[in-house]
Design a protein around this motif. Structure first.
Motif: not given
Ligand SMILES: Nc1ncnc2c1ncn2[C@@H]1O[C@H](COP(=O)(O)OP(=O)(O)OP(=O)(O)O)[C@@H](O)[C@H]1O
Ligand SMILES: [Mg+2]
Lengths: 235, 386
Positions: A45, A49, A54, A89-91, A93, A166, B288, B292, B379-385
């Motif tokens: 990840s 980014t 990002l 993204f996986q979730s 978003q 991702d 989040k 995004i 902004p990278t928090v969007a990559f956390r599941a």
């Protein structure tokens, strides 16, 4: 073309230094489909980014079409993301207080494109991910697979050259995952470059090339042999 | 789809949150505008009724004697001061810089008169002014309309054994009694009141005046200045403010104003805190979403707008609603604090921009820090599941 030059990203958790990305160099051709695999915490990840503009690397550079993106101002970098990159993204978003159509149009809300033109673009994108007719739905009224389709449509609305995904199937069942993967493969025929992180080694094989990360380093690289010619792969 | 679409949908589809934020602003702005409005009404009412408190300045001749005592009056008809006041002097007071603040100008000529029924103090007055000065006067009968008509205080009437319609002889002239004052509790009870000009002729003091009572409307002007201006206009006179009368009234008004100001300040501070906590929590909750938006290509200025538009929109609407609430609230509260029995129900539109202005200021002060914080979020928090 995307050139990744000696890229390193370090984090500090407390006083402990974590090398999330450790001196990676790589080239991604136009219209290439690259998959990234690796264990949890291997830096997948983080690499994505940085590729997407990002997160500034600790050292090294990302050159996209001769443009060193981290030499840009934050304003220009935002513009780069807007024009070049589509994230999935996986979730998913998605913004849950917006409808399907509004979510898809989010990237256009900062442009001067007229509402009418926006709507017809949204319709096209929705159709291309198989969600025609569901533009007025709210996120709570969609299945996981449908939500990921919306997210893909949102990534496509600006017609970016690069799609960064991702683990787009990480939250989906096998059947739905296969359908989503098909959408990604179809994207190739529209000339996009795709970088996709996945846990699924089967999906990884479908890429033109694949890298495996461990502790922020590339430990395996496939598809980087003489023939990088892409055979037609069906799902 | 434009940026403000995000604002409107966020407000619309997250009603409970928006409503709570709006309520915080509505209540505070509503109360503050009500306080200001009521305060103004109280001031206006007091200004309009200030002359009901009687004179607040007395102009007397400058004498060598220390005290010219109005209450324990003892005026010798033979004693002439060198600096006598005249009716012209009275008129001059109107011409001072703050002349518009002079509400009542009541010159008087006092004399001890021998009547056919005993000695009595005769006060030559200007009846129309006197009536306005002494709003507490209650008269049985009528005020004089001709020069040889008089009225008297109840004690004087008793002492001289006179009643309405009766006649009295003062010096050589005859006067008809048209009215008797009911008890005032002041020295007025023992006096005879007649026309000022007539008194001048009767006592051979034409155009002379013993002293002048002045009622200045002074809720927004310093009484000291009026006193100074009058002294300058009449160098031969001694101008004395009746301190207690003025100061207690003025300080009552000002302490209400201060109270209202203090309360308003506290209310606004509390509402700024409420809005701040609310917007800050909302920004945290939307970490989040903000991530995004950044990934999509939103600039810091776009993120700032998304947050600020929302606070601003809610503030404007809340300001309007706060105004709508404050108007009936003012109508209900004002009568309790003023001498008016009722107060007009009309919506005063002057307070609309005030209400909206206050709420926008509250919204901006409280919302700007969370909004700036949003632009700085990772902004990278969007990559956390999850
Ligand atoms: N913001 C951060 N602060 C500190 N450490 C971080 C941060 N983001 C990532 N890391 C660390 O960097 C390393 C790589 O994280 P990254 O999220 O890139 O892994 P990943 O390969 O995507 O894992 P997963 O498969 O679980 O998503 C991990 O050790 C992680 O703990
Ligand atoms: Mg990851």
């Amino acid at each position: 073309m995307i050139k990744i030059n000696e890229l390193t990203k370090e984090y500090y958790s407390g006083s402990e230094r974590v090398l999330a990305v450790n001196n990676i160099s790589l080239e991604i051709e136009d219209n290439e489909f690259l998959t990234i695999i690796g264990q949890s915490g291997s830096g997948k990840s983080t690499l994505l980014t940085i590729l997407g503009g990002l997160s500034k690397p600790t050292s090294g550079s990302i050159i996209v079409d001769d443009l060193d993106i981290y030499s840009l101002s934050s304003k220009q970098l935002a513009r780069f993301r807007h024009e070049y990159i589509g994230f999935v993204f996986q979730s998913f978003q998605l913004v849950n207080y917006l409808t399907v159509e509004e979510n898809i149009l989010l990237p256009l809300s900062i442009t001067k494109i007229k509402d009418k033109a926006q709507k017809s673009l949204a319709e096209k994108c929705l159709a291309s991910v198989g969600l025609a007719g569901k533009s007025k739905r709210l996120m709570t009224e969609l299945s996981g697979g449908e939500q990921q389709r919306v997210a893909i449509a949102r990534a496509l609305i600006n017609d970016p050259l690069i799609i960064l995904a991702d683990e787009p199937t990480g939250n989906l069942d096998t059947e739905t995952s296969a359908a989503i993967m098909k959408i990604f493969f179809d994207l190739k025929s529209f000339g996009k470059s795709i970088v996709m992180v996945t846990h699924n080694k089967d999906y990884a094989k479908y890429g033109d090339s694949s890298i495996e990360l461990s502790d922020g380093k590339i430990i395996n690289q496939t598809g980087y042999t003489a023939s990088r010619l892409h055979e037609n792969k069906a799902v | 789809m434009k940026l403000h679409t995000i604002t409107l949908q966020s407000i619309k589809r997250r009603k409970a949150k928006s409503l709570f934020l709006a309520l915080g602003i509505i209540l505070s702005v509503g109360s503050v505008v009500t306080l200001i409005n009521v305060g103004n009404n109280v001031n206006k009412s007091i200004a309009e009724h200030l002359d009901e408190f009687g004179a607040n300045i007395i102009v007397t001749p400058r004498t060598d004697e220390v005290n010219f005592n109005y209450a324990g009056i003892n005026i010798s008809s033979t004693s002439y001061q060198k600096n006598e006041l005249t009716t012209d002097d009275a008129l001059k007071i109107k011409k001072i810089k703050n002349g518009k603040n002079i509400s009542v100008l009541a010159p008087k000529l006092l004399n001890i008169a021998k009547t056919d029924k005993g000695k009595v103090i005769v006060s030559g007055v200007n009846f129309s002014e006197e009536k306005r000065l002494k709003k507490w006067w209650k008269l049985t009968g009528n005020y004089p309309i001709s020069k040889n008509e008089i009225i008297l205080g109840n004690l004087a009437a008793e002492k001289l054994n006179l009643s309405i319609g009766g006649n009295i002889e003062i010096s050589t002239s005859k006067y008809k009694i048209t009215g008797i004052l009911t008890e005032t509790g002041s020295q007025d009870d023992e006096m005879i009141f007649m026309d000022l000009t007539e008194a001048g002729i009767l006592f051979d003091k034409q155009n002379k005046v013993s002293f002048i009572e002045v009622a200045a409307l002074c809720y927004d002007c310093p009484i000291e200045e009026i006193v100074a201006q009058t002294s300058a206009m009449l160098p031969g006179a001694k101008v004395t403010p009746i301190k207690q009368a003025i100061e207690s009234k003025m300080s009552a008004i000002h302490s209400f104003e201060l109270f209202a100001l203090g309360i308003s300040f506290v209310i606004l501070l509390i509402s700024i805190l409420i809005v701040f906590v609310n917007v800050n929590a909302s920004v945290n909750e939307r970490t989040k979403e903000i991530g995004i938006l950044k990934a999509i290509g939103f600039r810091d200025s776009h993120i700032l707008k998304v947050i600020v538009y929302e606070v601003a929109f809610i503030s404007i609407v809340s300001g309007f609603v706060g105004y709508l609430i404050s108007m009936p609230a003012t109508s209900i509260i004002t009568p309790f604090l003023t001498m008016e029995g009722n107060s007009s129900n009309a919506f005063d539109f002057i307070y609309l921009p005030l209400a909206v202005g206050i709420s926008v200021v509250v919204g901006i002060i409280a919302g700007i820090y969370p909004a700036i914080r949003a632009t700085r979020m990772d902004p990278t928090v969007a990559f956390r599941a999850i």
